[in-house]
Design a protein around this motif. Sequence first.
Motif, PDB file in Angstrom:
ATOM      1  N   GLN A  38      64.922 -66.944 -37.813  1.00  0.00           N
ATOM      2  CA  GLN A  38      65.732 -66.772 -39.196  1.00  0.00           C
ATOM      3  C   GLN A  38      67.041 -66.348 -39.069  1.00  0.00           C
ATOM      4  OE1 GLN A  38      63.402 -64.680 -42.136  1.00  0.00           O
ATOM      5  NE2 GLN A  38      65.022 -64.178 -43.217  1.00  0.00           N
ATOM      6  N   LEU A  58      60.761 -75.952 -39.167  1.00  0.00           N
ATOM      7  CA  LEU A  58      61.613 -74.809 -38.269  1.00  0.00           C
ATOM      8  C   LEU A  58      60.514 -74.093 -37.417  1.00  0.00           C
ATOM      9  CD1 LEU A  58      63.868 -73.246 -41.089  1.00  0.00           C
ATOM     10  CD2 LEU A  58      64.552 -74.368 -38.934  1.00  0.00           C
ATOM     11  N   LEU A  82      67.556 -81.354 -39.823  1.00  0.00           N
ATOM     12  CA  LEU A  82      66.420 -81.538 -39.282  1.00  0.00           C
ATOM     13  C   LEU A  82      66.049 -83.026 -39.679  1.00  0.00           C
ATOM     14  CD1 LEU A  82      64.702 -78.135 -39.607  1.00  0.00           C
ATOM     15  CD2 LEU A  82      65.746 -78.946 -37.811  1.00  0.00           C
ATOM     16  N   PHE A  89      66.961 -75.758 -45.594  1.00  0.00           N
ATOM     17  CA  PHE A  89      66.017 -76.118 -44.338  1.00  0.00           C
ATOM     18  C   PHE A  89      64.453 -76.094 -44.414  1.00  0.00           C
ATOM     19  CE2 PHE A  89      70.289 -74.624 -43.171  1.00  0.00           C
ATOM     20  CZ  PHE A  89      70.451 -75.066 -42.113  1.00  0.00           C
ATOM     21  N   GLU A 144      60.933 -75.080 -43.882  1.00  0.00           N
ATOM     22  CA  GLU A 144      60.053 -74.129 -43.259  1.00  0.00           C
ATOM     23  C   GLU A 144      59.362 -74.714 -42.149  1.00  0.00           C
ATOM     24  OE1 GLU A 144      58.806 -69.578 -44.255  1.00  0.00           O
ATOM     25  OE2 GLU A 144      57.366 -71.276 -44.849  1.00  0.00           O
ATOM     26  N   LEU A 191      69.021 -69.010 -37.657  1.00  0.00           N
ATOM     27  CA  LEU A 191      69.127 -70.220 -38.631  1.00  0.00           C
ATOM     28  C   LEU A 191      70.270 -69.712 -39.881  1.00  0.00           C
ATOM     29  CD1 LEU A 191      68.091 -72.876 -40.295  1.00  0.00           C
ATOM     30  CD2 LEU A 191      66.081 -71.506 -41.276  1.00  0.00           C
TER      31      LEU A 191
END
Length: 654
Positions: free
Chosen positions: A39, A302, A214, A297, A299, A42
């Motif tokens: 995080q 990620l 992404l 983004f 989750e 990120l």
Amino acid sequence: MPGKDSIVIRLVLVITLFSIVIFAVTLGYNYYRSRAILQNELESNAHNLAMSLVHRVEAQLTAVAKVTAGVALSLEISRHTERELLDLIRATVENNPEIYGSAVAFEPYAFSAGKRLYAPYYYRDKGKIAFSRLEDSYLDVPYLYWDWYQIPRELGRLEWSEPYFDEGAGNILMSTCSVPFYEGTGAARQLKGIVTADVSLEALTNYISSVKILRTGYAALLSRNAMILAHPLNEVIMNETFFSIAEARNDPYLRALGKKMIRGESGFVHYTSIVGFTSWMYYTPIPSTGWTLAVVFPEAELLENVRKLSMIMAAMGLGGILLLTLAVISIARAITKPLRLLTAATDEIAAGNFDVPLPAVRSNDEVGVLTHNFQLMEQSLKEYIRNLTETTAAKERIQSELKVATQIQASLLPRIFPPFPEHPEFDIYASMVPAKEVGGDFYDFFFIDDNNLCFLIADVSDKGVPAALYMMVAKTLLKTEGQRLGEPDRMLASVNRILATDNDSCMFTTVFCAILDTTTGHVRFANAGHNPPLLIDSQGVRYLALKPGLMLGAMAETVFVTERLTLEREGILFLYTDGVTEAKNGEEALYGEERLLRALQSAPQADLANLVHYIGAEVAHHAGGAPQSDDITMLAIKMKTNNVNRQQAGKGRE
């Protein structure tokens, strides 16, 4: 086989469960720590990406703002003919490809006395520079009432408008940079018009919407009012705001997030995106316009690798816990045997047999230490019980002595009423309720000769046993000196000198002392710092206005003054201590002198015992069960007849 309460079973369960918990916590910590690291990275990456986009947008918008401000400055410092003005506007559009169109909109009659409105406008149209007049293009609503004109006009500074579709002029989705320009200086300075530069949002929104993060992430642009300007979902552009989406979802968090955006704040938050995915979003303002740029983004994308690693670690941990459980079972069985012996001995101790022998300590392991501690506990329990027995006996002895002291103190105060049945010319009644087992208040009454009755009430500082001892001394002295001296001021002065001498404890007592001539109703009285009594007669109920006097025991040379009044037939003198007026309820409110005055006005006056009990009940009702903080003492005396009355009554009988 061990039972369900066996130490083996419990030890296995406890260690296994704790191992599972520790492993789960470790696994969870690893997962969430990895997530936190991810995080943080990120957030840094999102910040960099967002700021990169912001800088590109800001660079373009700043350039437009500088050009617009330059044109406004040029119009302020020099006068232009209409031809020069048109050439200036056209050159502004031609030389700045980021500007879609530009206009100079004048205040009414500011450009020419013959023209109310004048606003020439040059803009790009299919690769060429086109011209129009805004006063002709906006027929329904004059340009004076458009936001791009009104807001900078009122604020007096450069302003970017909210995005809008310019129908009638540019006919595209745009945002306008507006700068006011003036003529004159000082007090004569006044607004002349607004210089505008339009920026087409189509290229800007296409650029932002094209950003991919992404697999399914995206970037979005919101206006100052949270209107969506750029987003992968075309149907929400210029049709939805952050707040309308929050309202449709009934989502207070999304609404609060929208408020932060329109306040120009930056942040990195966890939320459910417009397309319905749980995501992380970084948002930051574009300084020049107040718009907000957001990068989102998903989750799930990620954390995909983190979840896979956590599942592998969980499988390895469960295998380790199984091996640990087998080892615990083996060790627990070896411990059980000596513990059973210790358990049998402690059962005897629990039954009250503190002389039972405990197993011998054969090792220094935990079982040996436990056995040794039980031996110490056995000895400590014996000592504790012995001390408790002695303490209880001492406490009971003190309680017994306090009860005796209470009885002794009560016996020192007159308790038989009426105390002088051979004197029908007056009536007297008193009561004392101590705050503790023994108190510091007292009252007394006695004849100093055949016709003069001395009566008094007093309040000793402090409470409890010290106050009771001081009270006994003061009461004895007052009675002795009263019978010897016969006048209130002389009594108080003599007792004060005795009490003030060697008064190391700094205690004192307030006293109201009076002498009633039972043949005439005349009352001589002196006050030593006590509460003023109340007089009840044909004129009503009122407090006596006493001359000030210092309490007894404070200063040896204090002078007291005798005052006088006549107690008429059926007249009552009511004496009390501050335990009455300072009685508190649960809210710390005092009973007070006003309540006492009103209570005496409504109290039964025919019988003094009923009067005193009535006041006591009123005080208790006010306290409402709150603890008594001070002794409550009252004394009432009534003049029923005098010599004149008795002589007239005797003649009547003859």
